[in-house]
Write an enzyme that holds these catalytic residues in place. Structure first.
Site, PDB file in Angstrom:
ATOM      1  N   SER A 172       3.183  -1.916  -0.057  1.00 18.71           N
ATOM      2  CA  SER A 172       2.513  -3.199  -0.297  1.00 18.71           C
ATOM      3  C   SER A 172       2.391  -3.985   0.999  1.00 18.71           C
ATOM      4  CB  SER A 172       3.306  -4.032  -1.307  1.00 18.71           C
ATOM      5  OG  SER A 172       3.229  -3.464  -2.589  1.00 18.71           O
ATOM      6  N   ASP A 211      -3.254 -12.376  -4.102  1.00 20.31           N
ATOM      7  CA  ASP A 211      -2.085 -11.646  -3.602  1.00 20.31           C
ATOM      8  C   ASP A 211      -2.121 -11.461  -2.088  1.00 20.31           C
ATOM      9  OD1 ASP A 211       0.370 -10.446  -3.743  1.00 20.31           O
ATOM     10  OD2 ASP A 211      -0.378  -8.481  -4.377  1.00 20.31           O
ATOM     11  N   HIS A 216       3.070 -11.293  -2.926  1.00 20.04           N
ATOM     12  CA  HIS A 216       4.278 -10.872  -3.631  1.00 20.04           C
ATOM     13  C   HIS A 216       5.320 -10.289  -2.675  1.00 20.04           C
ATOM     14  CE1 HIS A 216       2.428  -6.721  -3.798  1.00 20.04           C
ATOM     15  NE2 HIS A 216       3.699  -6.365  -3.751  1.00 20.04           N
TER      16      HIS A 216
END
Length: 202
Positions: free
Chosen positions: A150, A78, A48
Site C-alpha cells: 500500500s 485514500d 490509510h
C-alpha cells in the site's frame, strides 16, 4: 533476437529508475507501507498508511530515516502527503498518459516487510468502486499485492507512475488510485506551499 534478455534489461532499467524514489512509511502502531517521493521532502502515500500522522517515520532508498509530518490527507481518495526534512533526491515521474486496459503494469513496494519487491501484470480495468466515502475512481490490475505494498507505485512499461496501490480487491486483483486523482489531490494539497514546490511536483 534475444527477447528474454531484452526484457530482463528493460526491467533492470525500470528498477534502477524507481528504486531511488521509493520510500518505506512506518507507524509503530500501524506497521509499514510504501510511498513515493514527489518533490523535495514530499512523500505521497495512502491515507490509510499515514493514519493520524502521529509518530510517522520515512526511510528512503539510501536507508536514511526521517521523521515525517502529515501535510494533507483525503480518506475519500485514500491519499496522503508527508513532508520530511530532506531534499535533493530523485522524484517519481507521474504519467501524462491515460491508462488503458490491456497494458503491462508493474507494482513496487515492500510486501511483508521485504523491501523493493517488483511484481508485474496487466491493467484489467479503469473503473470505480462504491465505498463509505462515495464513488472512487480506481485502476484494477492482476499484479500481486500484500501488506506493505500500500502506498507504492503502479507503473507503466516506461516506468512512469499511473497509480498508487491501495488494496486487494476480490482476493486476486489489486486496486490503485489513478494518476489523474493523484494530480488533483496534489494540486489541492500544495496550494498552501511555495510556488517553487508546486512546480517541482506538478
Amino acid at each position: 533476437m534475444n527477447l528474454p534478455g531484452l526484457l530482463t534489461a528493460a526491467l533492470d532499467e525500470l528498477l534502477g529508475r524507481i528504486r531511488p524514489v521509493l520510500a518505506v512509511v512506518m507507524d509503530k502502531r500501524r506497521g509499514a507501507g510504501a510511498g513515493i517521493l514527489v518533490g523535495n521532502g514530499l512523500v505521497l502515500t495512502n491515507a490509510h498508511v499515514a493514519g493520524s500522522g502521529r509518530s510517522l517515520q520515512v526511510v528512503l532508498a539510501d536507508d536514511k530515516n526521517y521523521p515525517a509530518k502529515l501535510v494533507a490527507s483525503d480518506p475519500a481518495v485514500d491519499l496522503a502527503l508527508l513532508q520530511i526534512p530532506a531534499n535533493g533526491h530523485s522524484t517519481a515521474v507521474l504519467s501524462e498518459e491515460t491508462p488503458h486496459p490491456g497494458e503491462m503494469v508493474f507494482a513496487f513496494g515492500h510486501p511483508w516487510g521485504q523491501r523493493n519487491v517488483l511484481t508485474g501484470g496487466v491493467l484489467s480495468a479503469v473503473t470505480s468502486l462504491h465505498g463509505r466515502q462515495g464513488v472512487l475512481s480506481v485502476l484494477r490490475a492482476d499484479v500481486q499485492l500484500a501488506p506493505g505494498n500500500s502506498g507504492g507505485p503502479l507503473l507503466n512499461a516506461a516506468g512512469e507512475v499511473i497509480g498508487l496501490n491501495a488494496m486487494i480487491f476480490g482476493g486476486d486483483q489489486s486496486v490503485a488510485i489513478p494518476v489523474g486523482v493523484i494530480r488533483e489531490f496534489l494540486g489541492t494539497a500544495l496550494k498552501s506551499m511555495p510556488a517553487r514546490v508546486t512546480e517541482e511536483v506538478l
